[in-house]
Design a protein around this motif. Sequence first.
Motif, mmCIF file in Angstrom:
data_model
loop_
_atom_site.group_PDB
_atom_site.id
_atom_site.type_symbol
_atom_site.label_atom_id
_atom_site.label_comp_id
_atom_site.label_asym_id
_atom_site.label_seq_id
_atom_site.Cartn_x
_atom_site.Cartn_y
_atom_site.Cartn_z
ATOM 1 N N ILE A 212 56.149 81.136 29.145
ATOM 2 C CA ILE A 212 55.864 80.507 27.850
ATOM 3 C C ILE A 212 57.100 79.798 27.313
ATOM 4 O O ILE A 212 57.028 78.677 26.791
ATOM 5 C CB ILE A 212 55.343 81.554 26.844
ATOM 6 C CG1 ILE A 212 53.968 82.072 27.292
ATOM 7 C CG2 ILE A 212 55.240 80.951 25.435
ATOM 8 C CD1 ILE A 212 53.411 83.177 26.412
ATOM 9 N N ASP A 213 58.263 80.426 27.464
ATOM 10 C CA ASP A 213 59.511 79.799 27.012
ATOM 11 C C ASP A 213 59.808 78.522 27.789
ATOM 12 O O ASP A 213 60.382 77.572 27.240
ATOM 13 C CB ASP A 213 60.680 80.775 27.160
ATOM 14 C CG ASP A 213 60.639 81.895 26.120
ATOM 15 O OD1 ASP A 213 60.009 81.689 25.067
ATOM 16 O OD2 ASP A 213 61.231 82.955 26.373
ATOM 17 N N LYS A 216 57.652 75.907 26.235
ATOM 18 C CA LYS A 216 58.180 75.638 24.895
ATOM 19 C C LYS A 216 59.427 74.754 24.987
ATOM 20 O O LYS A 216 59.613 73.813 24.201
ATOM 21 C CB LYS A 216 58.518 76.959 24.205
ATOM 22 C CG LYS A 216 58.869 76.827 22.726
ATOM 23 C CD LYS A 216 59.216 78.195 22.130
ATOM 24 C CE LYS A 216 58.048 79.154 22.208
ATOM 25 N NZ LYS A 216 58.375 80.462 21.573
ATOM 26 N N GLY A 217 60.271 75.039 25.971
ATOM 27 C CA GLY A 217 61.486 74.253 26.165
ATOM 28 C C GLY A 217 61.184 72.808 26.544
ATOM 29 O O GLY A 217 61.868 71.881 26.096
ATOM 30 N N LEU A 219 58.544 71.100 25.653
ATOM 31 C CA LEU A 219 58.090 70.438 24.427
ATOM 32 C C LEU A 219 59.276 70.100 23.528
ATOM 33 O O LEU A 219 59.329 69.020 22.926
ATOM 34 C CB LEU A 219 57.102 71.333 23.684
ATOM 35 C CG LEU A 219 55.713 71.498 24.321
ATOM 36 C CD1 LEU A 219 54.957 72.638 23.660
ATOM 37 C CD2 LEU A 219 54.921 70.199 24.227
ATOM 38 N N GLN A 220 60.247 71.018 23.460
ATOM 39 C CA GLN A 220 61.429 70.791 22.626
ATOM 40 C C GLN A 220 62.304 69.665 23.164
ATOM 41 O O GLN A 220 63.047 69.040 22.412
ATOM 42 C CB GLN A 220 62.228 72.089 22.514
ATOM 43 C CG GLN A 220 61.532 73.172 21.688
ATOM 44 C CD GLN A 220 62.234 74.513 21.741
ATOM 45 O OE1 GLN A 220 63.119 74.736 22.582
ATOM 46 N NE2 GLN A 220 61.856 75.420 20.848
ATOM 47 N N ALA A 225 52.994 66.591 24.340
ATOM 48 C CA ALA A 225 52.045 67.650 24.679
ATOM 49 C C ALA A 225 50.976 67.143 25.640
ATOM 50 O O ALA A 225 50.577 67.853 26.571
ATOM 51 C CB ALA A 225 51.397 68.197 23.402
ATOM 52 N N TYR A 235 50.685 74.674 32.385
ATOM 53 C CA TYR A 235 51.269 73.756 31.405
ATOM 54 C C TYR A 235 50.228 73.285 30.398
ATOM 55 O O TYR A 235 50.539 73.099 29.214
ATOM 56 C CB TYR A 235 51.939 72.582 32.131
ATOM 57 C CG TYR A 235 53.081 73.072 32.993
ATOM 58 C CD1 TYR A 235 54.306 73.421 32.417
ATOM 59 C CD2 TYR A 235 52.927 73.257 34.353
ATOM 60 C CE1 TYR A 235 55.338 73.913 33.184
ATOM 61 C CE2 TYR A 235 53.960 73.758 35.135
ATOM 62 C CZ TYR A 235 55.164 74.092 34.545
ATOM 63 O OH TYR A 235 56.180 74.605 35.304
ATOM 64 N N THR A 239 50.499 74.950 26.543
ATOM 65 C CA THR A 239 50.737 73.922 25.523
ATOM 66 C C THR A 239 49.679 74.004 24.429
ATOM 67 O O THR A 239 49.990 73.931 23.227
ATOM 68 C CB THR A 239 50.722 72.518 26.166
ATOM 69 O OG1 THR A 239 51.794 72.410 27.096
ATOM 70 C CG2 THR A 239 50.864 71.432 25.099
ATOM 71 N N TYR A 241 48.027 76.640 23.613
ATOM 72 C CA TYR A 241 48.310 77.871 22.868
ATOM 73 C C TYR A 241 49.437 77.637 21.858
ATOM 74 O O TYR A 241 49.337 78.034 20.687
ATOM 75 C CB TYR A 241 48.688 78.994 23.836
ATOM 76 C CG TYR A 241 49.526 80.091 23.226
ATOM 77 C CD1 TYR A 241 48.987 80.974 22.282
ATOM 78 C CD2 TYR A 241 50.866 80.235 23.574
ATOM 79 C CE1 TYR A 241 49.764 81.965 21.712
ATOM 80 C CE2 TYR A 241 51.648 81.228 23.016
ATOM 81 C CZ TYR A 241 51.097 82.094 22.087
ATOM 82 O OH TYR A 241 51.873 83.069 21.518
ATOM 83 N N LEU A 242 50.494 76.980 22.298
ATOM 84 C CA LEU A 242 51.628 76.720 21.411
ATOM 85 C C LEU A 242 51.248 75.775 20.273
ATOM 86 O O LEU A 242 51.847 75.807 19.202
ATOM 87 C CB LEU A 242 52.802 76.140 22.211
ATOM 88 C CG LEU A 242 53.466 77.105 23.207
ATOM 89 C CD1 LEU A 242 54.476 76.364 24.078
ATOM 90 C CD2 LEU A 242 54.148 78.254 22.477
ATOM 91 N N ASN A 243 50.224 74.962 20.502
ATOM 92 C CA ASN A 243 49.743 74.055 19.459
ATOM 93 C C ASN A 243 48.733 74.726 18.534
ATOM 94 O O ASN A 243 48.158 74.084 17.654
ATOM 95 C CB ASN A 243 49.104 72.807 20.085
ATOM 96 C CG ASN A 243 50.150 71.833 20.601
ATOM 97 O OD1 ASN A 243 51.320 71.916 20.249
ATOM 98 N ND2 ASN A 243 49.725 70.904 21.444
#
Length: 302
Positions: A212-213, A216-217, A219-220, A225, A235, A239, A241-243
Motif C-alpha cells: 500500500i505504501d 501511495k508513494g 501517487l505522491q 491515479a 495498482y 489506488t 482504496y486510497l481515493n
Amino acid sequence: MIVILGPTASGKTHLAAQLAHRIGGEIISADSRQVYRGMNIGSGKDLNEYVVNGNPVPYHLIDIVDAGEKYNVHQFQLDAQRVLSEIESRGNTAILCGGSGLYLNALLQGHGFTGIPTNPSLREMLEAYPHEVLLKEFGKKKTAYSPLADTSTKKRTIRAIEINNFLTANPDYPIPETELPDFKVYGIDPSTKLRREHISQRLKERFDNGLIDEVKGLLQQGIPAQTLIYYGLEYKLITQYLNGEMILLEMKQRLETEIHRFSKRQMTFFRKMEKEGIDIRWLRNDQTPDEWVETIVSNLNE
C-alpha cells in the motif's frame, strides 16, 4: 532460446534464475509491469531471486522506463529483439521468462500487428460500451489478425477492434515478421488448489512488505491515479482504496479474487498459444524446482 511461462505465483522467476545459473544463461523478462521503475512489490520483481549461491544472474527488461510512462507490446518486441542479439553476441543462452501472454505470444509468433498505430478518438468512443457489445463489434470484421486477437478483457478487445479497423481500411499494409532463434517452451501449471494457496500467501506477504505504501508513494510522486488504475490489479484497486472508493477489507478481498481470475485467464491464453502451434512442454507438478532444472537440462542435451 529457452522460454519459461506460467501463471502468476507459479515459481517462474525462481526456475529461470536457477536454470540461468546452471547453464550460463541471461534472463529476458516478459512482464508488462516489471518494466517500470518504482513498481517493485506490486509487479512481483523478486530481484533477490536473481542471485544464486552468491552469484548474480544477468536479467533484462526490468526497470527500463519510469512509472507513469506508457509501454506496449510493440516496444517490448523491439527491446527483446535487441537484447536477444546482445546475448547471442556474448555466446550465452537467452531465457525468456514471464506470464504476460500477449508479450510472449507476440514475440514467439513474430506478429507485426503490434506496430499498427493507435486511434485515440476510436478508443474514447469504444470505452463507453460494455465488453459484450465490443465483442460483437469485433466479430463484424474479419482480417488476418482476427484469429490471433486476444479479447479476454475490455482493453484488449478495444485494441483488437482498432487493429481490425486499420487493416480493413489499409488492406495493403505490409505486416513485418520478426526472426527468432530456435526456441523451446517450458510451462509451469500448478494445480488450482496450489495456485490459489500460492496467490493468497504471496499477496499477504506483499501487503506485509509495504504494498500500500508503494502505491501511495507513486501517487505522491505525481503519477495520475488513472495511470495507476490503467496498470491493473494491485495498482488499480489500491489506488481506488486510497481515493476512498472502498474500505480496506473490501479492497483486499476484491484484489485476491481478481488475481485468481487473472491467473485463470493466463492459463487460458497459454492453451490458446498451444492451439496456434506453440509447443509447450509442461513440467511435472510432482517434481521440485531443482528437478525441473535437471529435466530441462537433460532435454536440451538430448
